[in-house]
Design a protein around this motif. Structure first.
Motif, short mmCIF file in Angstrom:
data_model
loop_
_atom_site.label_atom_id
_atom_site.label_comp_id
_atom_site.label_asym_id
_atom_site.label_seq_id
_atom_site.Cartn_x
_atom_site.Cartn_y
_atom_site.Cartn_z
N THR A 121 0.85 -1.19 0.00
CA THR A 121 0.00 0.00 0.00
C THR A 121 0.89 1.23 0.00
OG1 THR A 121 -1.54 -1.27 1.34
CG2 THR A 121 -1.91 1.11 1.22
N LYS A 122 0.47 2.23 -0.76
CA LYS A 122 1.24 3.48 -0.86
C LYS A 122 1.61 4.00 0.54
CE LYS A 122 1.23 7.65 -3.64
NZ LYS A 122 2.59 7.39 -4.04
N GLY A 123 2.87 4.33 0.70
CA GLY A 123 3.33 4.89 1.98
C GLY A 123 3.86 3.84 2.94
N ASP A 124 3.72 2.56 2.60
CA ASP A 124 4.20 1.50 3.49
C ASP A 124 5.71 1.60 3.67
OD1 ASP A 124 3.47 -1.62 4.40
OD2 ASP A 124 5.55 -1.31 3.75
N LYS A 125 6.15 1.42 4.91
CA LYS A 125 7.60 1.48 5.16
C LYS A 125 8.14 0.11 5.56
CE LYS A 125 8.29 6.30 5.85
NZ LYS A 125 6.92 6.85 5.89
N THR A 126 7.34 -0.60 6.39
CA THR A 126 7.85 -1.86 6.98
C THR A 126 8.20 -2.89 5.90
OG1 THR A 126 6.24 -1.35 8.67
CG2 THR A 126 7.32 -3.49 8.83
N VAL A 127 7.24 -3.19 5.06
CA VAL A 127 7.48 -4.24 4.04
C VAL A 127 8.51 -3.75 3.04
CG1 VAL A 127 6.42 -5.58 2.18
CG2 VAL A 127 5.19 -5.25 4.31
N LYS A 128 8.45 -2.47 2.73
CA LYS A 128 9.39 -1.90 1.77
C LYS A 128 10.82 -2.17 2.21
CE LYS A 128 9.40 2.19 -1.06
NZ LYS A 128 8.82 3.49 -1.26
N LYS A 129 11.06 -1.96 3.51
CA LYS A 129 12.41 -2.15 4.06
C LYS A 129 12.86 -3.61 3.91
CE LYS A 129 12.61 0.65 7.69
NZ LYS A 129 12.23 0.74 9.11
N MET A 130 11.93 -4.51 4.04
CA MET A 130 12.28 -5.94 4.01
C MET A 130 12.43 -6.47 2.59
SD MET A 130 9.39 -7.03 6.73
CE MET A 130 9.69 -8.76 6.68
N SER A 131 11.90 -5.71 1.60
CA SER A 131 11.81 -6.24 0.23
C SER A 131 13.03 -5.84 -0.60
CB SER A 131 10.57 -5.68 -0.47
OG SER A 131 9.45 -5.84 0.33
N ASP A 132 13.33 -6.64 -1.59
CA ASP A 132 14.39 -6.27 -2.54
C ASP A 132 13.86 -5.26 -3.54
OD1 ASP A 132 16.68 -8.56 -2.17
OD2 ASP A 132 14.67 -9.27 -1.65
N PHE A 133 12.59 -5.44 -3.91
CA PHE A 133 11.93 -4.51 -4.84
C PHE A 133 10.50 -4.31 -4.34
CE2 PHE A 133 14.97 -7.10 -7.09
CZ PHE A 133 15.79 -6.15 -7.67
N CYS A 134 9.98 -3.15 -4.64
CA CYS A 134 8.67 -2.85 -4.07
C CYS A 134 7.83 -2.04 -5.07
CB CYS A 134 8.93 -2.05 -2.80
SG CYS A 134 7.48 -1.71 -1.89
N ILE A 135 6.58 -2.41 -5.22
CA ILE A 135 5.68 -1.64 -6.09
C ILE A 135 4.51 -1.18 -5.22
CG2 ILE A 135 4.22 -1.68 -8.16
CD1 ILE A 135 5.88 -4.16 -9.07
N GLU A 136 4.24 0.13 -5.26
CA GLU A 136 3.16 0.67 -4.42
C GLU A 136 1.85 0.74 -5.19
OE1 GLU A 136 4.36 4.51 -3.02
OE2 GLU A 136 5.37 3.65 -1.28
N ILE A 137 0.76 0.46 -4.48
CA ILE A 137 -0.57 0.70 -5.07
C ILE A 137 -1.39 1.53 -4.09
CG2 ILE A 137 -0.59 -1.43 -6.46
CD1 ILE A 137 -2.45 -2.69 -4.37
N PRO A 138 -2.35 2.31 -4.56
CA PRO A 138 -3.15 3.13 -3.64
C PRO A 138 -3.96 2.28 -2.67
CG PRO A 138 -3.47 3.82 -5.92
CD PRO A 138 -2.71 2.54 -5.97
N GLU A 139 -4.30 2.86 -1.56
CA GLU A 139 -5.09 2.16 -0.54
C GLU A 139 -6.54 2.01 -1.02
OE1 GLU A 139 -4.43 3.47 3.43
OE2 GLU A 139 -5.15 1.45 3.94
N THR A 140 -7.16 0.90 -0.66
CA THR A 140 -8.60 0.75 -0.88
C THR A 140 -9.15 -0.27 0.12
OG1 THR A 140 -10.34 0.41 -2.51
CG2 THR A 140 -8.44 -1.05 -2.70
N VAL A 141 -10.47 -0.53 0.06
CA VAL A 141 -11.03 -1.52 0.98
C VAL A 141 -10.55 -2.92 0.58
CG1 VAL A 141 -13.08 -0.25 1.72
CG2 VAL A 141 -13.16 -1.56 -0.41
N GLU A 142 -10.52 -3.81 1.56
CA GLU A 142 -9.89 -5.12 1.36
C GLU A 142 -10.43 -5.87 0.14
OE1 GLU A 142 -10.00 -7.59 4.82
OE2 GLU A 142 -8.85 -9.18 3.85
#
Ligand code: G6P
Length: 614
Positions: free
Chosen positions: A554-575
Motif C-alpha cells: 500500500t502506498k506509503g508503506d515502510k515496513t514491508v518496503k524495508k524488508m523487500s528487494d523490490f517494491c511496487i506501491e498501489i493506492p489504498e482501498t477496501v480489502e
C-alpha cells in the motif's frame, strides 16, 4: 480454438479472408490456409504451417483470384501443426474443401469405414475424415451438397463449426455448427462467415448467429436458408452488432495485451456504467433484480469457470461469503462436468467466461441446468453460447479482448462479482449500510487509482529486466490476495514461459519453502488491507532463507518496503477491492518480462484465447 472465415460476393475473396484470419489469429496460430474458387470453377487450396503472415508470404506468387472462399487459422487438436494437417482439407476427389473448428469424436470409426470403401487420408485430422464422409454420402446417395452435409452431420458425434465449398460451384457455401461458434455477416449482395464478428464488422453490422445443429446454405445473391440437421426449416434472425473497428486495432500500443492493461480504468468504468448509481448510494444489476427470489432462496452458489475466469470466481467466493453469507463453491468446469456433482434445484450457478464459448464451462452449465439449477452468466462476448444458455446474467462490457492472456476481462469479472455480492447482501440485509456505501464509493474510485498504478509502467519495465533470466517464481498472498497471487503466476507462465506458482502465503511453510534460495524471486502481495501482519511474518521466513522479495504494498508503506528487494506501491482501498488494483502491476510485470525475453506476448506458444474443445 481455430478461427474460420468465409466470403461470397462481388469482392476478391482472398484479401477479405486473410484480413479475417488476422483478426481471428488469437484463436489459434500454428498453421493457416485458404481455399478459393476462381472464375473457371477451379478450386485452389493453399496452406502452410506457421502464422497467417507465413500463409500470405506463401501465396505471393499463386493464383488467389475468386469471389468465393473459405479460410482457417489452426490450434492443433488431431495431428501436429504442419502443412498437411493445416486446413482446408479436401476430399480425395478434390471436389470439396472444408474448414472446421471443433472435434469430431467418432472420427476413428468413420475413417475406418471410409478406408474400407477405398478412401485414403493424407493428414491425421478428424476434419479430413469429415469432408471425405460428406463426399462419400454425396456421391453414394446422389445428394446436393447441403443435403449431404445434413446427412453426414446427423451421424457425427462431436463439436463443429464448418464451411464447405465445391469445385465448379462458385455460388454456394454450406456452413453448419454444433458446439462451436459461427456468425454470418449479411452485406449488400455479399455474405461473410466467421467464428466471431471481428472479421465481419468492417463490412457490415448485420449478423446472423447460427444456432445449434443448424445448416446454413449461402447462395450468391440469394437469401440465406437455414435448416436443422433434422431438416426443420428455420428463419434466420438478423441482429445488429455494436463493435467498432478501433476496438480491434492496437491503437499505437506495441501489443494488444499492453493496450488492454491500459484500457482497464475505462473498461472498469464501463462494467459499472448504469449499475452503480451516480450518487454512489446503490447498485443495480437487472440480471439480479429480475431473479431476486432465486438468489435469496439459494442453498449455495456454485461458480463454474476455467483459467483466469476461475481466479475471478475465487475472489467472487470471498465476497459472496463475506457479504451475502451464502456458501460458495468454485469449481473448475472441466472437473465439475465429469465428476457426478451433487446439484440441487435451489443451487444458483454462476458461470464466468470471457469468451462465452469455453467448451468445458458450457458443458458444465448444461449439466447444472439439466439438474434444475438456476444459471447466471458473467460473460464478455455478447451473444456467445454461454450467455445464450443461461437463465440470466450480466455482460462485463470491456470490448474485445484480443491478447490471449486475459487482463481487462479479469478485472471486469471481479467488478461484476462485487456488484452481484453487494446486490444480494443488500437484499438479504447481511451487510452493514456503512460497509455497503464504502465499497460503492471505493468502487467508483478504482478507475482513478488504476490510472495511478499505470503511471509506474516504466518503473515496472525497469524492474522486469532483473528477472529476465529467472527460471522460477513464487507468488504469495492471503485472503483476497491469494487468488491475485494465482492470477499473477498464471500471467507470468502464460506469456514468459517462466515456471511460476501461486500459493496462499501461509501454506508456503508446508512445501514451497523448500524451494526458496537466493535464486528464487518471490512476489508477495502485502497490502495493508489483507492480513498485513501475518504476511510480514511470511516475508521474514523468505528473507531468512535468502529469497528475493518483490512486494506489492500500500502506498506509503515502510515496513514491508524495508524488508523487500523490490517494491511496487498501489493506492489504498477496501480489502475486497485490493485485487482490482494489485492485479495491475502483476500484469505489467509479466508483460515486461515476456517482452524482455522476446516472447510473442499476444500469441503465446501452445495457447488459444477461446478453448472450444475440451
Ligand atoms: C483460455 C485462455 C485464458 C482464459 C481461459 C478461460 O485458456 O487462454 O485466458 O482464462 O481460456 O476462458 P473464458 O473465455 O471461458 O474466460
Amino acid at each position: 480454438m481455430c478461427g474460420i472465415v468465409g466470403y461470397i460476393g462481388n469482392r476478391q475473396a482472398c484479401p477479405v479472408l486473410v484480413k479475417g484470419l488476422h483478426r481471428l489469429e488469437y484463436r489459434g496460430y500454428d498453421s493457416a490456409g485458404v481455399a478459393l474458387i476462381n472464375e473457371k470453377g477451379e478450386l485452389n487450396v493453399y496452406k502452410t504451417r506457421g502464422k497467417v503472415q507465413d500463409l500470405e508470404n506463401y501465396m505471393e506468387s499463386k493464383d488467389v483470384s475468386g469471389t468465393i472462399g473459405i479460410a482457417h487459422t489452426r490450434w492443433a487438436t488431431h495431428g501436429e501443426p504442419n502443412n498437411v494437417n493445416a486446413h482446408p482439407h479436401c476430399s480425395n476427389s478434390e471436389n470439396l474443401a472444408m474448414i472446421h473448428n471443433g472435434i469430431i469424436e467418432n472420427y476413428a470409426v468413420l475413417r475406418e469405414m471410409l478406408s474400407r470403401k477405398g478412401y485414403t487420408f493424407k493428414s491425421s485430422t478428424d476434419t479430413e475424415v469429415l469432408v471425405q464422409f460428406i463426399d462419400y454420402i454425396r456421391t453414394t446417395n446422389k445428394l446436393s451438397l447441403p443435403q449431404a452435409v445434413q446427412q453426414a452431420l446427423s451421424q457425427v458425434v462431436g463439436a463443429y463449426a464448418i464451411a464447405v465449398i465445391e469445385k465448379n460451384n462458385p455460388n454456394q457455401i454450406v456452413a453448419a455448427r454444433k458446439g462451436s461458434p459461427l456468425v454470418i455477416g449479411v452485406g449488400e449482395d455479399e455474405y461473410f462467415l466467421a467464428s466471431d464478428a471481428t472479421p465481419i464488422v468492417e463490412y457490415t453490422q448485420k449478423v446472423v448467429y447460427v444456432g445449434e445443429e443448424e445448416v446454413v446454405v449461402i447462395n450468391r445473391g440469394e437469401e440465406l436458408t437455414v435448416r436443422t440437421i433434422a431438416n426443420v426449416e428455420k428463419t434466420p434472425e438478423v441482429k445488429t452488432i455494436e463493435l467498432s473497428l478501433s476496438e480491434l486495432e492496437k491503437g499505437g500500443y506495441p501489443h494488444f495485451m499492453l493496450k488492454e492493461i491500459f484500457e482497464q480504468p475505462r473498461t472498469l468504468a464501463n462494467s459499472m456504467k448504469g449499475r452503480v448509481s451516480l450518487d454512489k448510494k446503490h447498485v443495480v444489476l437487472s440480471g439480479f433484480t429480475n431473479n431476486k427470489e432465486k438468489f435469496l432462496g439459494a442453498r449455495r452458489i456454485i461458480i463454474l469457470a476455467c483459467g483466469t475466469s476461475w481466479h475471478a470466481g475465487l475472489i467472487g467466493k470471498y465476497m459472496l461469503e463475506e457479504f451475502a453469507r451464502i456458501p460458495v463453491e468454485v469449481e473448475y468446469a472441466s472437473e465439475f462436468r465429469y465428476r457426478k456433482p451433487v446439484i440441487y434445484p435451489d443451487d444458483v450457478v454462476v458461470a464466468i467466461s470471457q469468451s462465452g464459448e469455453t467448451a468445458d464451462t458450457l458443458a458444465a452449465v448444461e449439466l447444472a441446468k439439466s439438474n434444475g439449477a438456476f444459471i447466471f452468466g458473467i460473460c464478455n462476448v455478447v451473444g456467445a453460447s454461454i450467455p445464450r444458455n443461461t437463465d440470466s446474467g450480466c455482460y462485463t462490457h470491456v470490448g474485445p479482448e484480443i491478447g490471449v492472456a486475459s487482463t481487462k476481462a479479469f478485472t471486469a469479472q471481479v467488478t461484476v462479482l462485487t456488484l452481484l455480492a453487494l446486490c444480494i447482501a443488500k437484499e438479504k440485509k447481511t451487510i452493514e449500510e456503512e460497509a455497503y456505501l464504502e465499497i460503492i464509493s471505493e468502487l467508483a474510485e478504482i478507475p482513478r487509482k488504476m490510472e495511478m498504478i499505470l503511471k509506474n509502467n516504466d518503473e515496472i519495465a525497469t524492474l522486469s529486466r532483473v528477472f529476465t533470466y529467472a527460471q522460477n517464481f513464487i507468488y504469495l498472498g492471503r485472503g483476497y490476495n491469494y487468488p491475485v497471487a494465482l492470477e499473477g503466476a498464471l500471467k507470468l507462465k502464460e506469456i514468459s514461459y517462466i515456471h511460476a506458482e501461486g500459493y496462499p502465503a501461509a501454506e508456503m511453510k508446508h512445501g514451497p519453502i523448500a524451494l526458496i534460495t537466493s535464486e528464487m524471486p518471490v512476489v508477495v502481495i502485502a497490502t495493508h488491507a489483507g492480513m498485513y501482519e501475518k504476511v510480514i511474518s511470511n516475508i521474514q521466513e523468505i528473507k531468512a532463507r535468502k529469497g528475493r522479495v518483490i512486494s506489492i504494498v500500500t502506498k506509503g508503506d515502510k515496513t514491508v518496503k524495508k524488508m523487500s528487494d523490490f517494491c511496487i506501491e498501489i493506492p489504498e482501498t477496501v480489502e475486497c477491492l485490493v485485487p482490482l488494483l494489485a492485479s495491475v502491476p502483476l500484469q505489467l510485470l509479466a508483460y515486461h518480462i515476456a517482452v524482455q525475453k522476446c516472447c510473442d506476448v499476444d500469441q503465446p506458444r501452445n495457447l488459444a484465447k477461446s478453448v472450444t474443445v475440451e
